[in-house]
Each structure stands twice: as C-alpha cells, then as structure tokens.
Scaffold this active site. Structure first.
Site, PDB file in Angstrom:
ATOM      1  N   HIS A  88      35.558 -11.054  24.331  1.00  0.00           N
ATOM      2  CA  HIS A  88      35.044 -12.174  23.535  1.00  0.00           C
ATOM      3  C   HIS A  88      34.654 -13.343  24.429  1.00  0.00           C
ATOM      4  CE1 HIS A  88      35.851 -15.634  20.606  1.00  0.00           C
ATOM      5  NE2 HIS A  88      34.810 -15.001  20.121  1.00  0.00           N
ATOM      6  N   HIS A 110      28.917 -21.647  23.303  1.00  0.00           N
ATOM      7  CA  HIS A 110      29.330 -21.458  21.909  1.00  0.00           C
ATOM      8  C   HIS A 110      29.071 -22.677  21.039  1.00  0.00           C
ATOM      9  CE1 HIS A 110      32.202 -21.622  18.525  1.00  0.00           C
ATOM     10  NE2 HIS A 110      31.924 -20.335  18.416  1.00  0.00           N
TER      11      HIS A 110
END
Length: 244
Positions: A9, A52
C-alpha cells in the site's frame, strides 16, 4: 503457501515514506510482493505525480494544494523527513519514475485521486504515460469516482478499471458490473464470504484494504483465496503466509 496476493500500500509504507521511490524500492526488494498500490494527481502544469493527499502539508515540507503547484516546485520538496531522519531528502516522484522502476517487476493499482472536475485531463495523461511504456497489461486504474472510470473506458476500453468502494450501503457487485470494471478495491471491514464468493464467480479481482494485522489477514484468507491483501506491512504478510 496461501494464494492471497500481497499488495504493498503506497509502496512499503510501514517502513518508508508513502508513495516515494524509497517505498517502491523496499516493496520491490520483497519477492512475494506481486502488486503495489499508488496514488496519482496532476501538478499545475499537467505532470502526473505520485502523492495521496490533495494537500502537500502532511507528507512534505511544502504547503498548499498539489494542483496549484508546478512540477518543478513539487520535485524540490522533502517528502521523507516526516517519516524519519534516514529518509531526509526523499522526493515526491512522478508517475513516470514509478512506472520505470516497476515495469516488468510487479503490477500496479493506480488510484486516480480526483473528484468532480478537479483534474481535467488526468485520465489521458496517466494513460498516455502507461501506453508509452507498453505497460497496459501491468496496471489497473482505480477510482472512487464513477465518471473517471467511464472516461477511461471511453478513451481506451482496453485499459482495466477498478471501483474503490467504501460505503456500507448499496451493492458493490452491481456497481462494478454497471461500470464494466474487472476489479474492486474495498475496505476489508465491508467484505463478507457471500460478497467475496459472488465477485469471484463473476471474475472480479478483489483487493481488501488496509490490512496490517496477521489476524485480519488470516480472516480474509479463510474467506476466499482470491482476495488480494493490501497492506502497509508486507513483512507481516510474509510472516503470516510464508511460514512452513
């Protein structure tokens, strides 16, 4: 060995600063990491960058929105010191840099971080880069936004798409079908054996996020062998599934 694939991730984000080349390299160093999830936005001058948050503040020493900054400004920022002294000077990478590192080594789940008309042209910019490197078969493009997934299919239906689903309401299996997706990225808490079985029967690849504890990894593995496990801690996945 269990079949449940390991997805790093934002790279190996448990040990390295997320979405950086350091995190990518650490994930690549583990032979059992078969997939990696990253997040992509556009700089002000249209360069796909791997980060992100919509803001630079949390993961860099910069401030303000990603979309308001040119690539030359973003690439000079420190994106590693917040994670530890060893990563001081680590940069926000471009998607081009990450694709170059990953090509032929692992598959990528590329989340297009956008909502509404925040990033006009994001889909085409990302797809053009992937196509230029001949990596169409190595990626799936994912988003929470149905319109993004529809635009990808309109631009080039050969690209694999995936819906990111976090709602406790509704029918994710039906939504994936409506959007012509072959991939579902879903909160691990939302998954149950019935849904996992239904998706697998329909040929939908399932990725559960974000799972960092061995007990939860085992629960998902017991539920269905096709569930990919997205984790900040690939080392925990290895300790859980590679024991003899």
């Amino acid at each position: 060995m269990m079949k449940n694939l390991c997805v790093a991730h934002r790279g190996y984000s448990g040990k390295a600063p997320e979405n950086t080349l350091a995190a990518v390299r650490m994930a690549l160093a583990l032979p059992f990491v078969r997939w990696m999830e990253i997040d992509v936005q556009l700089s002000k001058d249209g360069v796909p960058v791997v980060i992100h948050d919509f803001s630079l503040d949390r993961t860099t020493n910069g401030h303000g929105k990603v979309k308001h900054m040119d690539w030359e400004h973003i690439r000079r920022l420190d994106a590693g010191s917040w994670k530890g002294r060893a990563f001081r000077g680590e940069k926000v990478p471009s998607l081009d840099e990450v694709l170059t590192l990953a090509s032929g080594k692992l598959r990528l789940n590329i989340e297009l971080k956008t909502t509404g008309d925040m990033y006009p042209g994001l889909e085409r910019a990302v797809m053009d880069l992937i196509s230029a490197k001949g990596m169409q078969g190595e990626v799936v493009l994912t988003s929470f936004d149905a319109a993004v997934l529809q635009r990808i299919k309109e631009l080039d239906p050969r690209f694999r798409t995936g819906l990111i689903y976090d709602s406790r309401q509704g029918d994710p299996a039906q939504k994936v079908h409506e959007l012509n997706c072959s991939f579902l990225s879903i909160s691990s808490a939302r998954l149950n054996p019935k849904l996992a079985g239904l998706l697998a029967e329909r040929g939908i690849q399932i990725m559960a996020w974000t799972v960092n504890k061995a007990k939860e990894m085992r629960r998902l593995a017991d539920m269905h062998s096709d569930i990919m496990i997205c984790t900040n801690r690939p080392d925990v996945w290895g300790d859980t599934f590679l024991k003899i």
